[in-house]
Motif scaffolding. Sequence first.
Motif, PDB file in Angstrom:
ATOM      1  N   ARG A  85       5.059   7.651   6.564  1.00  0.00           N
ATOM      2  CA  ARG A  85       3.801   8.418   6.590  1.00  0.00           C
ATOM      3  C   ARG A  85       3.654   9.152   5.264  1.00  0.00           C
ATOM      4  N   GLY A  86       2.485   9.699   5.076  1.00  0.00           N
ATOM      5  CA  GLY A  86       2.233  10.437   3.845  1.00  0.00           C
ATOM      6  C   GLY A  86       1.515   9.591   2.805  1.00  0.00           C
ATOM      7  N   THR A  87       1.345  10.199   1.644  1.00  0.00           N
ATOM      8  CA  THR A  87       0.624   9.552   0.542  1.00  0.00           C
ATOM      9  C   THR A  87       1.414   9.683  -0.742  1.00  0.00           C
ATOM     10  N   VAL A  88       1.460   8.589  -1.498  1.00  0.00           N
ATOM     11  CA  VAL A  88       2.101   8.601  -2.815  1.00  0.00           C
ATOM     12  C   VAL A  88       1.068   8.116  -3.827  1.00  0.00           C
ATOM     13  N   ARG A  89       0.820   8.939  -4.854  1.00  0.00           N
ATOM     14  CA  ARG A  89      -0.126   8.550  -5.904  1.00  0.00           C
ATOM     15  C   ARG A  89       0.577   8.596  -7.246  1.00  0.00           C
ATOM     16  N   VAL A  90       0.367   7.556  -8.020  1.00  0.00           N
ATOM     17  CA  VAL A  90       0.971   7.471  -9.352  1.00  0.00           C
ATOM     18  C   VAL A  90      -0.132   7.162 -10.348  1.00  0.00           C
ATOM     19  N   SER A  91      -0.146   7.898 -11.444  1.00  0.00           N
ATOM     20  CA  SER A  91      -1.186   7.720 -12.451  1.00  0.00           C
ATOM     21  C   SER A  91      -0.530   7.367 -13.780  1.00  0.00           C
ATOM     22  N   GLY A  92      -0.692   6.122 -14.223  1.00  0.00           N
ATOM     23  CA  GLY A  92      -0.127   5.708 -15.505  1.00  0.00           C
ATOM     24  C   GLY A  92       0.920   4.623 -15.354  1.00  0.00           C
ATOM     25  N   LYS A  93       1.344   4.107 -16.485  1.00  0.00           N
ATOM     26  CA  LYS A  93       2.342   3.034 -16.550  1.00  0.00           C
ATOM     27  C   LYS A  93       3.736   3.603 -16.325  1.00  0.00           C
ATOM     28  N   GLN A  94       4.563   2.874 -15.536  1.00  0.00           N
ATOM     29  CA  GLN A  94       5.903   3.355 -15.186  1.00  0.00           C
ATOM     30  C   GLN A  94       6.996   2.630 -15.954  1.00  0.00           C
ATOM     31  N   LEU A 151      14.407   9.226  -3.575  1.00  0.00           N
ATOM     32  CA  LEU A 151      13.165   9.887  -3.981  1.00  0.00           C
ATOM     33  C   LEU A 151      12.492   9.095  -5.103  1.00  0.00           C
ATOM     34  N   LEU A 152      13.276   8.626  -6.085  1.00  0.00           N
ATOM     35  CA  LEU A 152      12.704   7.795  -7.143  1.00  0.00           C
ATOM     36  C   LEU A 152      12.168   6.491  -6.557  1.00  0.00           C
ATOM     37  N   SER A 153      12.899   5.930  -5.577  1.00  0.00           N
ATOM     38  CA  SER A 153      12.451   4.679  -4.945  1.00  0.00           C
ATOM     39  C   SER A 153      11.119   4.865  -4.224  1.00  0.00           C
ATOM     40  N   SER A 154      10.901   6.048  -3.678  1.00  0.00           N
ATOM     41  CA  SER A 154       9.633   6.300  -2.983  1.00  0.00           C
ATOM     42  C   SER A 154       8.468   6.283  -3.966  1.00  0.00           C
ATOM     43  N   ILE A 155       8.710   6.761  -5.195  1.00  0.00           N
ATOM     44  CA  ILE A 155       7.660   6.734  -6.223  1.00  0.00           C
ATOM     45  C   ILE A 155       7.407   5.304  -6.686  1.00  0.00           C
ATOM     46  N   HIS A 214      -8.432   9.419 -14.329  1.00  0.00           N
ATOM     47  CA  HIS A 214      -9.032   9.837 -13.068  1.00  0.00           C
ATOM     48  C   HIS A 214      -8.105  10.724 -12.235  1.00  0.00           C
ATOM     49  N   SER A 215      -7.066  11.247 -12.845  1.00  0.00           N
ATOM     50  CA  SER A 215      -6.134  12.090 -12.071  1.00  0.00           C
ATOM     51  C   SER A 215      -5.517  13.145 -12.985  1.00  0.00           C
ATOM     52  N   GLU A 216      -5.393  14.335 -12.444  1.00  0.00           N
ATOM     53  CA  GLU A 216      -4.762  15.424 -13.202  1.00  0.00           C
ATOM     54  C   GLU A 216      -3.255  15.414 -13.039  1.00  0.00           C
ATOM     55  N   LEU A 217      -2.754  14.635 -12.084  1.00  0.00           N
ATOM     56  CA  LEU A 217      -1.322  14.582 -11.802  1.00  0.00           C
ATOM     57  C   LEU A 217      -0.771  13.198 -12.148  1.00  0.00           C
ATOM     58  N   SER A 218       0.442  13.153 -12.666  1.00  0.00           N
ATOM     59  CA  SER A 218       1.095  11.872 -12.929  1.00  0.00           C
ATOM     60  C   SER A 218       1.698  11.304 -11.657  1.00  0.00           C
ATOM     61  N   VAL A 219       2.361  12.178 -10.869  1.00  0.00           N
ATOM     62  CA  VAL A 219       2.979  11.762  -9.606  1.00  0.00           C
ATOM     63  C   VAL A 219       2.628  12.780  -8.542  1.00  0.00           C
ATOM     64  N   ASP A 262       0.818  -1.220   0.000  1.00  0.00           N
ATOM     65  CA  ASP A 262       0.000   0.000   0.000  1.00  0.00           C
ATOM     66  C   ASP A 262       0.848   1.266   0.000  1.00  0.00           C
ATOM     67  N   ALA A 263       2.139   1.132  -0.318  1.00  0.00           N
ATOM     68  CA  ALA A 263       3.015   2.314  -0.284  1.00  0.00           C
ATOM     69  C   ALA A 263       2.625   3.311  -1.361  1.00  0.00           C
ATOM     70  N   VAL A 264       2.144   2.828  -2.487  1.00  0.00           N
ATOM     71  CA  VAL A 264       1.779   3.697  -3.612  1.00  0.00           C
ATOM     72  C   VAL A 264       0.348   3.399  -4.021  1.00  0.00           C
ATOM     73  N   GLU A 265      -0.410   4.475  -4.240  1.00  0.00           N
ATOM     74  CA  GLU A 265      -1.763   4.332  -4.784  1.00  0.00           C
ATOM     75  C   GLU A 265      -1.682   4.503  -6.300  1.00  0.00           C
ATOM     76  N   TYR A 266      -2.090   3.477  -7.027  1.00  0.00           N
ATOM     77  CA  TYR A 266      -2.040   3.551  -8.487  1.00  0.00           C
ATOM     78  C   TYR A 266      -3.422   3.928  -9.017  1.00  0.00           C
ATOM     79  N   LEU A 267      -3.445   5.025  -9.779  1.00  0.00           N
ATOM     80  CA  LEU A 267      -4.704   5.554 -10.304  1.00  0.00           C
ATOM     81  C   LEU A 267      -4.703   5.457 -11.825  1.00  0.00           C
ATOM     82  N   SER A 268      -5.881   5.448 -12.384  1.00  0.00           N
ATOM     83  CA  SER A 268      -6.002   5.458 -13.838  1.00  0.00           C
ATOM     84  C   SER A 268      -5.654   6.844 -14.371  1.00  0.00           C
TER      85      SER A 268
END
Length: 1488
Positions: free
Chosen positions: A668-677, A656-660, A607-612, A598-604
């Motif tokens: 703590r905190g929230t990480v959201r990623v939208s799209g294929k990496q 920092l890249l590893s956190s993404i 459904h998101s205006e931000l990539s990271v 659950d470290a990263v929330e993957y979004l479509s």
Amino acid sequence: MRTQWPQLNSPCVKEHTSITVQLAFLAFFVIHFALKWLGVVRNRGANDTQEDLKKQSITLKQSFFYKLSLLCSVSIFATHCFILLLLLQDSVVSRCDSSVSVFSAETSQALSWLIVSVYVIKIKEQRLLKFPWMLRTWWLCSFVLSLTFNAHFITTKHEPLGFQDYADLTGLVASLFLLAVSIRGNTGLHLLESSEVTEPLLLCSQTEQIKKSSSFSPYGNATLFQRITFSWINPLFSLGYKKPLEKHDVPNIDVKDSAQFCSQAFDKNLKTTIEQEGPGRAFFYKSVLRFVWKKAAINAAFAVVNASTAYIGPYLINDFVVFLTKKQDQSLNYGYLLALGFLSAKIVETVTQRQWIFGARQLGMRLRAALISHIYQKGLLLSSQSRQSHTSGEIINYMSVDVQRITDFVWYVNNIWMLPIQISAAIFILQKHLGLGAVAALVTTLMVMACNYPLTRIQRTYQSDIMNAKDERMKATSEILKNMKILKLQAWDDQFLNKVKRLRKKEYDCLWKSLRLQAFTTFILWGAPALISVVTFVTCMLIGVKLTSGAVLSALATFQMLQSPIFGLPDLLSALVQSKVSADRIASYLQQSETQKDAVEYLSKDHSELSVEIESGAFSWEPEASRPTLDEIELRVKPGMKVAICGAVGSGKSSLLSSILGEIQKLRGTVRVSGKQAYVPQTPWILTGTIRDNILFGSIYESEKYERTVKACALVKDFELFSNGDMTEIGERGINMSGGQKQRIQIARAVYQDADIYLLDDPFSAVDAHTGRQLFEECLMGILKEKTVLYVTHQVEFLPAADLILVMQNGRVMQAGKFQELLKQNIGFEVLVGAHNEALESILSIEKSSRNFKEEAKDDDTAAIAESLQTQRDSEHNISTENKKKEAKLVQDEETEKGVIGKEVYLAYLRTVKGGLLVPLIILAQSCFQMLQIASNYWMAWTAPPTAESKPKLSMDKILLVYALLAAGSSLCVLARTILVAIGGLSTAEKFFSRMLFSIFRAPMSFFDSTPTGRILNRVSTDQSVLDLEMAIKLGWCAFSIIQIVGTIFVMSQVAWQVCVIFIPVAVACICYQRYYTPTARELSRMSGVERAPILHHFAESLAGATTIRAFDQRDRFISSNLTLIDNHSRPWFHVASAMEWLSFRLNLLSHFVFAFSLVLLVTLPEGVINPSIAGLGVTYGLSLNVLQATVIWNICNAENKMISVERILQYSKIPSEAPLVTDHKPLDNWPNVGSIVFRDLQVRYAEHFPAVLKNITCEFPGGKKIGVVGRTGSGKSTLIQALFRIVEPSQGTIVIDNVDITKIGLHDLRSRLGIIPQDPALFDGTVRVNLDPLAQYTDQELWEALDKCQLGDVLRAKDEKLNATVVENGENWSVGQRQLVCLGRVLLKKSNILVLDEATASVDSATDGVIQKIITQEFKDRTVVTIAHRIHTVIESDLVLVLSDGRIAEFDSPAKLLEREDSFFSKLIKEYSMRSKHFTGSNNLLS
């Protein structure tokens, strides 16, 4: 009084039986052909492709077996016809008084054999590949009839033999041959094409049939009869006997045995158990139990039946002795009935034994597949903390050694429930014959077994110590193999060789303790039957139980049967202990922490205006640490943005890249990623395979997209250099690729995936200025223009184009904004920019002092420059990059021997310790044991009274005293033998290991470039384990079983020498079977050994690139590859196990015929010919004949299979060596004091048949000067450095350092006096102190001074452990930049007068680079420094620049003089760098 043959109840029983059987055969024959004519049945012996073959012009080649079957059938037919003629003339005297019966019997037999002969001829016409079942059944029946009614003629010596007797004898021999043909089954007819192609069509069709369908499995499609007799494997034997088997010849395994099926089933059980039981070590045991229980229950049923039927023989012995004693009062039918009982029990015992053993091996294979796949899957999910606590060497040990021990235990587990049945049956038999004496036997047996409990506990401790010691050795070996080039360059190979030797010594001590205890345990248990029998007989004497010969022989047979469970007890306990230790280790591993799901929330994307997006992020590699690695991270990246991340070494850029990616623990905190990496790590990760495979990375090949990707990543020119372009094979870890090539290949891999978000970790560090610019413009700002890109970089010139720049410091984003905004803030960013400007100014100042530099360059000039500048390389070139004619396949298929294992392999093993002196001593000890054991049993049988009324020949106390002494002597022989085997086996294993280890360490680098680490690790782990613990025992058992069977045959021959008449042909048949079996089994065993290495190699590669695999979401593909590799290993392994059972089943049946013949003989012999007690002794020994006969062949075959490990280790003990480390021509202690390097007509080629890579290099590097080396791709820069360190030897010319020819001195003397900082920084598992000073030559003060100079002093002072700060495997808990600084610290300590810098500061920021360059300038002020660098300011400040082109010197002069010539290569290089910086300098007005 003359003894008479007992008469049968009816003098015509033979004739009546014969007529009945013949009529039954003829009836079946008529019915079968009627049904065939009606189309109800068809010929099952025909080839499926027969109709197609008939259309072609085919010729037949008859085999020996077909000719033999025809000859025997016709000869028997002719014999009966001739007898008929004699009967018509009354020339034959028959024992039957009915002439009608005699004539009818002969007529029916002649008719039957006529039909058989015609049938055999028809087989040729029908081109059948197998004899029909009816024909084979008839041959079996005719042999049984012939053996039953004609056996007594062989033993008759009372009257001359007549023609009828000779005819019967001829029929018996012919029937025996036909029996062998019927068991074999194959007609052996070869179908040949009329074009006279010599390859048999049968061979081709068999091969094609085996290749046909991936889903077809001969075992899976076998009938019940085929599974019982293992005849489903016959086609493979037939093929393997004709030619050495290839990988594609081996059939597929059944679906239920496949790795995918087993893995899914085990995974389901694992999840169910965890849901019900929760985590803990017990979950693993329960999951395994659920996985195996059904198959294990079937095996257990077979094992129970086997254990029960094994005791029928001992139960019947007393009755048999009584029958022989009172033969006059008994009917012969009763004797034959007893013989039939013996035989039936042995056949049932054989069938059930073969089935449970095969089932156990099959179950072990399934469990192995399931466990290996789960260990692999776990390895792809391990968190960073878990990876630090479990090195790749340890995990490979779980997969290779621990899994093997658990699956071995599956074979032994049936002994657990067989043991109480065997003991109960034994006590029942003893109670029947010895009364209360059985209680003494039970108590003694239980006491012997109780002794094993403390021994087992100690053995368990020893086994745990062995595994821990092996883990440490494998961990060190794996690390050393990965970094072998560094060890050779630094002249550390001797020190690390001694490190492995120390670890091996620790393992050796543990092994010796274990084997010593095992020898003592074996002594106790081998002596147990003798002890039990002595105690039992003494008890019987004391309580007044009468010991008759029948009762004694029955008891001895029972004690002999008890030997099996008691002998097997130490192996069972050892296997139990080993598997328990291994299971605990694997269970612990499977419970290790994984990456946070659950470290990263993957979004479509929709459904998101931000990539990271990161909100209030805090992350740490060590969650327990007081200060997180990253803190207060806020990041919002919109689609299409280019985000640059910069900062000092260790500031947290890669983290920092590893956190993404979700690789680092989120606190703590929230990480959201939208799209294929897509992710490009800082340290290139390249898979073994072709370049195209690495770029495609599982995607479908699209030529247009692929060409576009290759061009954008500046790989077109590289492909032109390779002999096979992008189909060129890459060595392990990209060993034959330069750092720049590896970096660009993995960038191309990311680009080709067409992802939405690209995470690039310092992608430009390993490439030169021109290539860096091309990558940035055509890749980052070109093909990835519309993509979201986050890139870490130390090159300031790539920052202005970024939409957002993050400046990292101490794990926090200190500044964020665009380039101009950050400059105006003036709080740290300008330090990085200022360092870059200083370097650029130094270049421009030198350029301006040389000539009037024109700022404006024409477009066509620019194009010409771009064309002339080829991709720069670093020093990782190897054979395939610098030699265009090198074959594409660098990593060759593993070398395997073909055919018979040479006797030199056996002799090498046997003669290793004391020239083989121990071997005759071991054989003598076993021979003495066998003789004393036979003598003790013979003594009891001879002296005991035949009946309760008879008197013994001596008093019972004297009888038992002699017996006890003989038994004690045999036990002492066992003790001597076990100790000698333990000493000899372990000493031999140690010498083999030492030779192999020395050979590997002294091997040239070309060996490591072309040999995957997995192959070497396979030999030093799995194969070495065979030598440590198994090889001596397996070879010993070969000799022991041969001695045992010789003793058994000796005893049986003493009873009835006629046994030899049938034993000799049966022995010949056994040898023929063994020879037929061996070629196939040997090649299968070799294949099994070879196919094991790719599993380990693939696993090691996957562990190294687990982050990349997860980032690209390629777990499923890699798991699928792992399952395929497991199946590739299971296929030959499964068929090896099947082949072993095929052979054992047939040998057991043959031995039953010998036993049955001897029983019939004893029943038929006239009374008084032989002592009934001695006859009973013969039967007692005959009961174990089937086991012994199969054991001899089984042990020989098993030893040969294990000998393959010796063969493989011997291969790696004879690797061609490098030059000597030390020679008589030793340089002076202060050499080199000046540091001048002179190349005289130097030529270098990688092998005799390769073209020269360096050609006629003649130049001089003056002492104390700074020399820069530049050149195009494949120009020879790396080879020049390798030649300087003699990694490759000159084929012509010399290299002279301070008037010393380096080819005349030892490698250690040369390499230890030179310093080098390689591009790929290598750190070893241990501490910072050990990594800085592996040889422990310097004080702590000197270490701190070096650390301060290389900018690591403050970092280490902040750690509690200071110099003892932990460094994990590969230095993964330190950034790449920090690793390079540690390597710099090494050379600062070494203070060599000659230093080679191989892109030494590629992974550090500009500011740190500037400081390091100043330190190198100060510390090596009056020393020779040879530099290969992509940062131009590093080379521009050199005293001299060497330009190489196509292996020759293109330019060699000072930078100033080279810049005076506008057409010089160096001028073009500087102009290109200046133009690249033009946009940067102009737009930001930094150089005004």
